[in-house]
Scaffold this active site. Structure first.
Site, PDB file in Angstrom:
ATOM      1  N   GLU A  32       0.850  -1.166   0.023  1.00 58.97           N
ATOM      2  CA  GLU A  32      -0.016   0.050   0.013  1.00 58.97           C
ATOM      3  C   GLU A  32       0.658   1.117   0.039  1.00 58.97           C
ATOM      4  O   GLU A  32       0.431   2.328  -0.536  1.00 58.97           O
ATOM      5  CB  GLU A  32      -0.914  -0.260   1.139  1.00 58.97           C
ATOM      6  CG  GLU A  32      -1.692   1.528   1.536  1.00 58.97           C
ATOM      7  CD  GLU A  32      -2.762   1.863   0.232  1.00 58.97           C
ATOM      8  OE1 GLU A  32      -3.229   2.874   0.489  1.00 58.97           O
ATOM      9  OE2 GLU A  32      -3.118   0.674  -0.463  1.00 58.97           O
ATOM     10  N   HIS A  48       2.504   1.742  -3.340  1.00 56.72           N
ATOM     11  CA  HIS A  48       1.595   2.427  -4.344  1.00 56.72           C
ATOM     12  C   HIS A  48       1.278   3.957  -4.096  1.00 56.72           C
ATOM     13  O   HIS A  48       1.219   4.649  -5.178  1.00 56.72           O
ATOM     14  CB  HIS A  48       0.232   1.475  -4.244  1.00 56.72           C
ATOM     15  CG  HIS A  48      -0.848   2.104  -5.169  1.00 56.72           C
ATOM     16  ND1 HIS A  48      -0.461   1.982  -6.504  1.00 56.72           N
ATOM     17  CD2 HIS A  48      -2.085   2.768  -4.931  1.00 56.72           C
ATOM     18  CE1 HIS A  48      -1.613   2.584  -7.233  1.00 56.72           C
ATOM     19  NE2 HIS A  48      -2.570   2.967  -6.143  1.00 56.72           N
ATOM     20  N   HIS A 104     -19.546  -9.844 -16.512  1.00 60.39           N
ATOM     21  CA  HIS A 104     -18.057  -9.398 -16.962  1.00 60.39           C
ATOM     22  C   HIS A 104     -17.596 -10.377 -18.380  1.00 60.39           C
ATOM     23  O   HIS A 104     -17.135  -9.961 -19.160  1.00 60.39           O
ATOM     24  CB  HIS A 104     -17.048  -9.436 -15.992  1.00 60.39           C
ATOM     25  CG  HIS A 104     -15.838  -9.164 -16.231  1.00 60.39           C
ATOM     26  ND1 HIS A 104     -15.493  -7.859 -16.931  1.00 60.39           N
ATOM     27  CD2 HIS A 104     -14.786  -9.882 -16.432  1.00 60.39           C
ATOM     28  CE1 HIS A 104     -14.263  -7.604 -17.171  1.00 60.39           C
ATOM     29  NE2 HIS A 104     -13.694  -9.060 -16.917  1.00 60.39           N
TER      30      HIS A 104
END
Length: 319
Positions: free
Chosen positions: A58, A61, A213
């Protein structure tokens, strides 16, 4: 100066691609709360005392996104000053930075306050728009050399319909894919291409999201195939359109293959990241085709003005 701008634009495009892949990595590894409910710090600390894999993913990023944001801002200003005379430059410069900031704000809001899966699914799509704008800005910088025919295209109505329709539809497919990830529905249907070996029709929400999808992706493959056939048949003389659709077809097929392997390999991380990589590249190529289609309208208007002044009809308008 022009060589330096090309180099910086290329690196910035690569950085934006890392932002997209990094966001997918955060989602796939469920690292969104790696820094807790704290932003931009981790657990309210500048240097976290307890290091976990989720925290590293995290925080990495966030750092990459912040660095990319500064690079996009520099590129936008630099391109504005260097090639601002090109029609698309200022628009792309603004869009690239605004949407990057927007995706950062949505990410921060998700960390601090939390968001529904339907809102979080927008995050990847917004990042994708910023990436596409940076990618197009980079191509504009390289187009200055005029080594290919991107400035002289005139597309027919059917081709423009395919271009505009497919990119809008592609964005819908991207959203459904992001929704699959955020709802953790990737393995809701363990079989492929049908949901289950014992039944075809989904019976609960996660299965409907997954199969929705798949159906949307299948339609996109068929549509891109139709557009590619038209490009091969009528646009061999216009290289950017011809190769743009061939590359798009290759990318969408790779997207299908990796999507299938995600299910068959039970969420292999590297395949999942490749899946995000291919859709990012596909959206970038489709965005360039959209820019060519818009430019085609402008070229057609110029040709019509010339024809009125000379009382002749350009052959390209007779198609």
């Amino acid at each position: 100066m022009q060589r330096s701008l090309k180099w910086f634009a290329s690196v910035t495009t690569l950085a934006m691609l890392f932002v997209l892949i990094g966001g997918a990595l955060v989602t796939k590894t469920e690292s969104g709360m790696g820094c807790g409910r704290s932003w931009p710090l981790c657990h309210g600390q500048l240097i976290p005392s307890q290091i976990t894999p989720e925290l590293v993913i995290e925080l990495s990023h966030r750092l990459v996104s912040g660095l990319a944001g500064m690079m996009v801002l520099i590129l936008s200003v630099w391109a504005w000053r260097a090639i601002g005379h090109i029609r698309e430059t200022k628009f792309l410069a603004i869009v690239s930075f605004v949407f990057l900031v927007l995706q950062g704000l949505i990410g921060a809001a998700a960390v601090v306050w939390g968001q529904s899966d339907f809102v979080l699914a927008l995050h990847f799509g917004i990042s994708l728009i910023s990436f596409a704008a940076v990618f197009l800005l980079t191509l504009l910088i390289f187009e200055v050399d005029k080594k290919f025919d991107a400035h002289s295209l005139v597309l027919d109505r059917k081709m423009k319909f395919h271009i505009y329709g497919i990119i809008i539809y592609c964005y819908v497919v991207v959203y459904t894919g992001a929704l699959v990830r955020h709802m953790e529905a990737s393995l809701a249907c363990p079989s492929w291409p049908i949901c289950s070996k014992t039944r075809i029709i989904p019976v609960q929400l996660h299965e409907w999201v997954q199969m929705g999808h798949r159906l949307a992706a299948a339609i996109m493959i068929i549509w891109i195939s139709i557009a590619t056939i038209r490009a091969v048949k009528y646009y061999k003389h216009q290289r950017v359109v011809y190769w743009g659709w061939i590359i798009s077809l290759v990318l969408v097929l790779l997207q299908m293959i990796t999507g299938t392997l995600i299910v068959l390999t039970q969420l292999d991380l590297y395949i999942a990241l490749a899946h995000a990589f291919f859709i990012s590249c596909l959206f970038g190529v489709l965005s360039y085709l959209v820019m060519l289609a818009v430019r085609s309208n402008y070229n057609k208007q110029k040709a019509q003005e010339v024809s009125r002044s000379t009382n002749t009809v350009p052959s390209m308008l007779l198609k």
